[in-house]
Design a protein around this motif. Structure first.
Motif, PDB file in Angstrom:
ATOM      1  N   GLU A 172       0.823  -1.205   0.000  1.00 28.45           N
ATOM      2  CA  GLU A 172       0.000   0.000   0.000  1.00 28.45           C
ATOM      3  C   GLU A 172       0.858   1.255   0.000  1.00 28.45           C
ATOM      4  OE1 GLU A 172      -3.942  -1.802   2.305  1.00 28.45           O
ATOM      5  OE2 GLU A 172      -2.410  -0.712   3.431  1.00 28.45           O
ATOM      6  N   ALA A 173       1.951   1.228   0.755  1.00 31.46           N
ATOM      7  CA  ALA A 173       2.857   2.385   0.782  1.00 31.46           C
ATOM      8  C   ALA A 173       3.530   2.574  -0.574  1.00 31.46           C
ATOM      9  CB  ALA A 173       3.909   2.198   1.876  1.00 31.46           C
ATOM     10  N   MET A 174       3.988   1.487  -1.166  1.00 32.22           N
ATOM     11  CA  MET A 174       4.645   1.567  -2.470  1.00 32.22           C
ATOM     12  C   MET A 174       3.677   2.052  -3.541  1.00 32.22           C
ATOM     13  SD  MET A 174       6.948  -1.939  -2.279  1.00 32.22           S
ATOM     14  CE  MET A 174       7.755  -1.742  -3.872  1.00 32.22           C
ATOM     15  N   ALA A 175       2.422   1.614  -3.455  1.00 29.61           N
ATOM     16  CA  ALA A 175       1.417   2.043  -4.424  1.00 29.61           C
ATOM     17  C   ALA A 175       1.164   3.542  -4.343  1.00 29.61           C
ATOM     18  CB  ALA A 175       0.110   1.274  -4.200  1.00 29.61           C
ATOM     19  N   ARG A 176       1.407   4.129  -3.176  1.00 33.61           N
ATOM     20  CA  ARG A 176       1.260   5.572  -3.010  1.00 33.61           C
ATOM     21  C   ARG A 176       2.557   6.329  -3.281  1.00 33.61           C
ATOM     22  NH1 ARG A 176      -3.736   7.410  -0.932  1.00 33.61           N
ATOM     23  NH2 ARG A 176      -2.837   9.354  -1.713  1.00 33.61           N
ATOM     24  N   MET A 196      13.281   6.461  -5.763  1.00 30.97           N
ATOM     25  CA  MET A 196      12.850   5.170  -5.240  1.00 30.97           C
ATOM     26  C   MET A 196      11.328   5.103  -5.097  1.00 30.97           C
ATOM     27  SD  MET A 196      15.618   4.032  -2.349  1.00 30.97           S
ATOM     28  CE  MET A 196      17.361   3.820  -2.727  1.00 30.97           C
ATOM     29  N   GLY A 197      10.719   6.223  -4.740  1.00 29.49           N
ATOM     30  CA  GLY A 197       9.258   6.261  -4.628  1.00 29.49           C
ATOM     31  C   GLY A 197       8.582   6.014  -5.968  1.00 29.49           C
ATOM     32  N   VAL A 198       9.122   6.630  -7.016  1.00 29.32           N
ATOM     33  CA  VAL A 198       8.577   6.430  -8.372  1.00 29.32           C
ATOM     34  C   VAL A 198       8.744   4.974  -8.787  1.00 29.32           C
ATOM     35  CG1 VAL A 198       8.888   6.995 -10.813  1.00 29.32           C
ATOM     36  CG2 VAL A 198       8.927   8.814  -9.084  1.00 29.32           C
ATOM     37  N   ASN A 199       9.916   4.406  -8.525  1.00 26.85           N
ATOM     38  CA  ASN A 199      10.184   3.013  -8.885  1.00 26.85           C
ATOM     39  C   ASN A 199       9.333   2.039  -8.079  1.00 26.85           C
ATOM     40  OD1 ASN A 199      12.097   3.856 -10.735  1.00 26.85           O
ATOM     41  ND2 ASN A 199      13.841   3.515  -9.373  1.00 26.85           N
ATOM     42  N   ALA A 200       9.089   2.394  -6.810  1.00 31.04           N
ATOM     43  CA  ALA A 200       8.261   1.535  -5.958  1.00 31.04           C
ATOM     44  C   ALA A 200       6.847   1.437  -6.515  1.00 31.04           C
ATOM     45  CB  ALA A 200       8.240   2.084  -4.527  1.00 31.04           C
ATOM     46  N   ARG A 201       6.301   2.577  -6.899  1.00 31.94           N
ATOM     47  CA  ARG A 201       4.952   2.604  -7.471  1.00 31.94           C
ATOM     48  C   ARG A 201       4.900   1.804  -8.783  1.00 31.94           C
ATOM     49  NH1 ARG A 201       0.190   5.568  -7.378  1.00 31.94           N
ATOM     50  NH2 ARG A 201      -0.636   6.165  -9.415  1.00 31.94           N
ATOM     51  N   GLN A 202       5.924   1.968  -9.596  1.00 30.73           N
ATOM     52  CA  GLN A 202       5.973   1.260 -10.875  1.00 30.73           C
ATOM     53  C   GLN A 202       6.087  -0.247 -10.656  1.00 30.73           C
ATOM     54  OE1 GLN A 202       9.052   2.661 -13.473  1.00 30.73           O
ATOM     55  NE2 GLN A 202       8.616   1.165 -15.078  1.00 30.73           N
ATOM     56  N   ARG A 203       6.834  -0.649  -9.645  1.00 28.26           N
ATOM     57  CA  ARG A 203       7.009  -2.082  -9.381  1.00 28.26           C
ATOM     58  C   ARG A 203       5.681  -2.741  -8.998  1.00 28.26           C
ATOM     59  NH1 ARG A 203      10.207  -6.082  -9.172  1.00 28.26           N
ATOM     60  NH2 ARG A 203      10.147  -7.669  -7.548  1.00 28.26           N
ATOM     61  N   GLN A 258       2.717  -1.705  -9.892  1.00 27.86           N
ATOM     62  CA  GLN A 258       1.901  -1.702 -11.105  1.00 27.86           C
ATOM     63  C   GLN A 258       2.272  -2.852 -12.036  1.00 27.86           C
ATOM     64  OE1 GLN A 258      -0.695  -0.090 -11.932  1.00 27.86           O
ATOM     65  NE2 GLN A 258      -0.869  -0.374 -14.148  1.00 27.86           N
ATOM     66  N   GLU A 259       3.564  -3.129 -12.163  1.00 30.21           N
ATOM     67  CA  GLU A 259       4.025  -4.102 -13.153  1.00 30.21           C
ATOM     68  C   GLU A 259       4.041  -5.537 -12.639  1.00 30.21           C
ATOM     69  OE1 GLU A 259       7.810  -2.786 -14.526  1.00 30.21           O
ATOM     70  OE2 GLU A 259       7.017  -1.043 -15.612  1.00 30.21           O
TER      71      GLU A 259
END
Length: 365
Positions: free
Chosen positions: A279-283, A333-340, A342-343
């Motif tokens: 949930e944190a990574m998605a945000r 890292m926040g941008v990459n976390a969200r992308q991870r 998603q993918e």
């Protein structure tokens, strides 16, 4: 291929609920037996999925067994999928002498063993055809178990991530200054979890001793922690005690995570696939996690977050300072976390892989 599926669960969480709806929308003839007290029961009711009310108070409940038998008498099901131990043990009793394809679900590492009588009433029962594991770490643990020549075959345990969707997390970030009095310019470390020793909260508090005294770093620890007197004493002894906040359980945890600068999961063992970290990574909040269970499957060290050794208070403090002192790296890292997320951890992937599992089971006849 035509087949009929009955899923048995308790108070279904959001990813589980959306899995049921997603399978139905994908053409699976699916019904769900669940606890009507669940937070997302109304969501299921509003969907077109056929639902049955089922409350399993214990692993061996005469009433639950009778209820399951009544549900099974309504339709010729092919696959029975149990999402918790109570559902599995009662179902196996209710279907004694009958032939179904039976799947169980395992969400944590450990607490399953050949010397455990309870394990033989669930995952180790000979009538269980597949065990769906929430992460590769859970699967590897099960497949790696051995005792007197007994083991779980590599084909019996299957890893399927519990998927999420960005659409679930659209609420605005929480106002930490207004709600908790945290300064707007503070670096905020978030945490959420049950008050269990293996969650590593004590090591997080120890880490505060390795932070500079003047560091404007605040800790927001969500969960039912206020009642733990030993934890409160440990916090009181920290040089950053005034910056450690215990707001209790929050229904809007993802919105709180979105307002934090990093989210930490300092677990010491048994971690399957942390929903809070997802949930944190998605945000877009970069995580700090320990090298435990499925956590390294979520976080690529140095790209979508930071992975540290378990029980390493100094390592935790170093990771916090690294992000606090490098805002551009934190943003990346926040941008990459969200992308991870998603993918690799999307609900549609979970739906597709679960459907493939059903079809593989049916084709194996």
């Amino acid at each position: 291929m035509t087949y009929r599926v009955l899923c048995l669960t308790d108070q279904s969480d959001l990813p589980e609920t959306e899995l049921f709806i997603g399978l139905y929308n994908a053409g699976v003839d699916i019904e769900v037996a669940c606890n009507p007290k669940g937070r997302y029961f109304e969501r299921l009711q509003k969907s077109e999925v056929c639902i049955h009310k089922l409350i399993a108070e214990s692993r061996f409940s005469i009433q639950s067994i009778q209820n399951i038998r009544r549900i099974l008498a309504r339709k010729d099901y092919d696959i029975l999928y149990c999402f918790n131990n109570k559902a599995a043990s009662n179902l196996l009793m209710a279907t004694w002498g009958q032939k179904y394809k039976i799947i169980t679900y395992r969400g944590t590492v450990g607490n399953v063993g050949f010397l455990s009588p309870a394990s033989w009433t669930t995952h180790l029962h000979p009538r269980v055809d597949r065990i769906v594991c929430v992460s590769k770490a859970v699967r590897e643990h099960l497949v790696g178990m051995r005792f007197l020549g007994m083991g779980i075959g590599p084909d019996k345990a299957v890893a399927i991530y519990k998927g999420h969707d960005f659409a679930w997390y659209q609420s605005p970030p929480a106002d930490l200054a207004r709600e908790f009095g945290i300064p707007a310019d503070a670096f905020v470390v978030g945490f959420a979890g049950r008050n269990r020793p293996h969650k590593g909260i004590s090591h997080l508090i120890d880490a505060t001793r390795h932070l500079p005294g003047e560091a404007n770093i605040h800790f927001l620890l969500l969960g039912r922690l206020k009642e733990d007197r030993s934890l409160k004493r440990k916090i009181a002894q920290s040089p950053h005690a005034c910056r450690i906040h215990l707001p209790g359980f929050r229904e809007d945890a993802p919105a709180v995570f979105a307002a934090c600068d990093t989210f930490i999961m300092p677990s010491t063992k048994r971690e399957g696939l942390s929903r809070a970290v997802i949930e944190a990574m998605a945000r877009g909040t970069p995580p700090i996690v320990t090298d435990v269970g499925g956590l390294p499957e979520l976080v690529i060290h140095g790209q979508s977050g930071i992975v540290v050794k378990p029980e390493d208070a100094y390592g935790i403090a170093e990771a916090i300072l690294r992000l606090a002192q490098n805002p551009e790296e934190k943003r990346r890292m926040g941008v990459n976390a969200r992308q991870r997320i998603q993918e690799h951890f999307h609900i549609q992937q979970t739906v597709s892989q679960t459907r493939s599992l059903f079809e593989h089971l049916m084709a194996a006849e």
